[in-house]
Design an enzyme around this catalytic site. Structure first.
Site, PDB file in Angstrom:
ATOM      1  N   CYS A 117       0.846  -1.194   0.000  1.00  0.00           N
ATOM      2  CA  CYS A 117       0.000   0.000   0.000  1.00  0.00           C
ATOM      3  C   CYS A 117       0.889   1.254   0.000  1.00  0.00           C
ATOM      4  O   CYS A 117       1.645   1.466  -0.932  1.00  0.00           O
ATOM      5  CB  CYS A 117      -0.974  -0.051   1.180  1.00  0.00           C
ATOM      6  SG  CYS A 117      -2.246   1.233   1.169  1.00  0.00           S
ATOM      7  N   ASP A 162      -9.391  -3.539  -7.250  1.00  0.00           N
ATOM      8  CA  ASP A 162      -8.924  -2.486  -6.346  1.00  0.00           C
ATOM      9  C   ASP A 162      -9.458  -1.141  -6.833  1.00  0.00           C
ATOM     10  O   ASP A 162      -8.997  -0.611  -7.846  1.00  0.00           O
ATOM     11  CB  ASP A 162      -7.396  -2.480  -6.323  1.00  0.00           C
ATOM     12  CG  ASP A 162      -6.821  -1.549  -5.270  1.00  0.00           C
ATOM     13  OD1 ASP A 162      -7.541  -0.630  -4.823  1.00  0.00           O
ATOM     14  OD2 ASP A 162      -5.647  -1.726  -4.910  1.00  0.00           O
ATOM     15  N   HIS A 189      -7.968  -4.455  -3.040  1.00  0.00           N
ATOM     16  CA  HIS A 189      -6.812  -3.844  -2.393  1.00  0.00           C
ATOM     17  C   HIS A 189      -6.434  -4.652  -1.155  1.00  0.00           C
ATOM     18  O   HIS A 189      -7.271  -5.255  -0.506  1.00  0.00           O
ATOM     19  CB  HIS A 189      -7.154  -2.404  -2.000  1.00  0.00           C
ATOM     20  CG  HIS A 189      -5.972  -1.601  -1.565  1.00  0.00           C
ATOM     21  ND1 HIS A 189      -5.021  -1.144  -2.451  1.00  0.00           N
ATOM     22  CD2 HIS A 189      -5.573  -1.191  -0.333  1.00  0.00           C
ATOM     23  CE1 HIS A 189      -4.093  -0.468  -1.789  1.00  0.00           C
ATOM     24  NE2 HIS A 189      -4.403  -0.489  -0.505  1.00  0.00           N
TER      25      HIS A 189
END
Length: 223
Positions: A117, A162, A189
């Protein structure tokens, strides 16, 4: 498997880090860069997994520059506080800490970087600025840096569902960095976050880890 240590930085302040050493002779070293939630139990487990697979691994506690021992949950409050903290840290300071962490485990051999991330973008920047072979998991902030040539190989992992990284953004990675490995998965995600059933996709996480280890074996472990 791991232990908490203190890590020197380019500033006067030391920060914490979680270190796990490979059993026997390491294949190399990895700096593991967190999501926005700090070096929590999940990130420590990720470090332990890489150590079990032959790499001495270290996760710097970047947020210690602002607040000690931050370990956030995956609720709205955790997301909000995490975003505030990464905004305060910024990428320049994070890259300084990655370099310090790499130096701390330099005896393991060649050092790479893997991030998730927010950390996925830090990992990309480690390849661009520090010349570290890097694996970037779902870095939503990557596109701002795709005009800069990495000094080391990079591998990317994205979830096809995502919402924060649309297909056009993934395509931009392939166009800007044609030599990079870009993989997509039938997941959303944070599909590697196995402590969060809303995000975790076991099959995708397993395949991505296999590809990441193969990447590091080629770029760090092989002579």
């Amino acid at each position: 498997m791991g232990q908490h240590i203190r890590l020197n930085t380019t500033r006067m302040q030391c920060i914490g880090a979680y270190l796990a050493k490979a059993q026997g002779a390491p294949k190399g070293g990895l700096v593991v860069v967190q999501e926005i939630f700090g070096v929590n139990a999940h990130m420590r487990d990720v470090v332990d997994r890489y150590a079990a697979l032959g790499y001495t691994a270290i996760a710097p506690a970047f947020f210690d520059h602002v607040e000690s021992d931050v370990q956030l949950g995956y609720d709205e409050a955790g997301f909000a506080r995490g975003r505030e903290l990464v905004g305060e840290i910024g990428f320049d300071l994070a890259l300084d800490d990655v370099a310090s962490a790499a130096e701390a485990i330099s005896s393991a051999g060649r050092i790479g970087c893997v991030g998730y991330c927010w950390g996925g973008t830090v990992a990309l920047l480690a390849a661009i600025r520090l010349g570290m072979p890097a694996v970037s998991y779902y870095g939503a902030r990557n596109t701002a840096f795709l005009d800069r040539a990495p000094k080391a190989p990079v591998q990317f992992h994205f979830g096809e569902r995502d919402a924060s990284i649309p297909p056009e953004a993934v395509a931009r990675h392939r166009e800007a960095l044609p030599d990079a490995e870009v993989y997509t998965y039938p997941a959303g995600h944070a599909f590697n976050r196995d402590v969060d059933p809303r995000a975790y996709d076991a099959a995708s996480a397993k395949l991505a880890l296999e590809r990441a280890i193969s990447f590091f074996d080629r770029h760090l472990a092989e002579p």
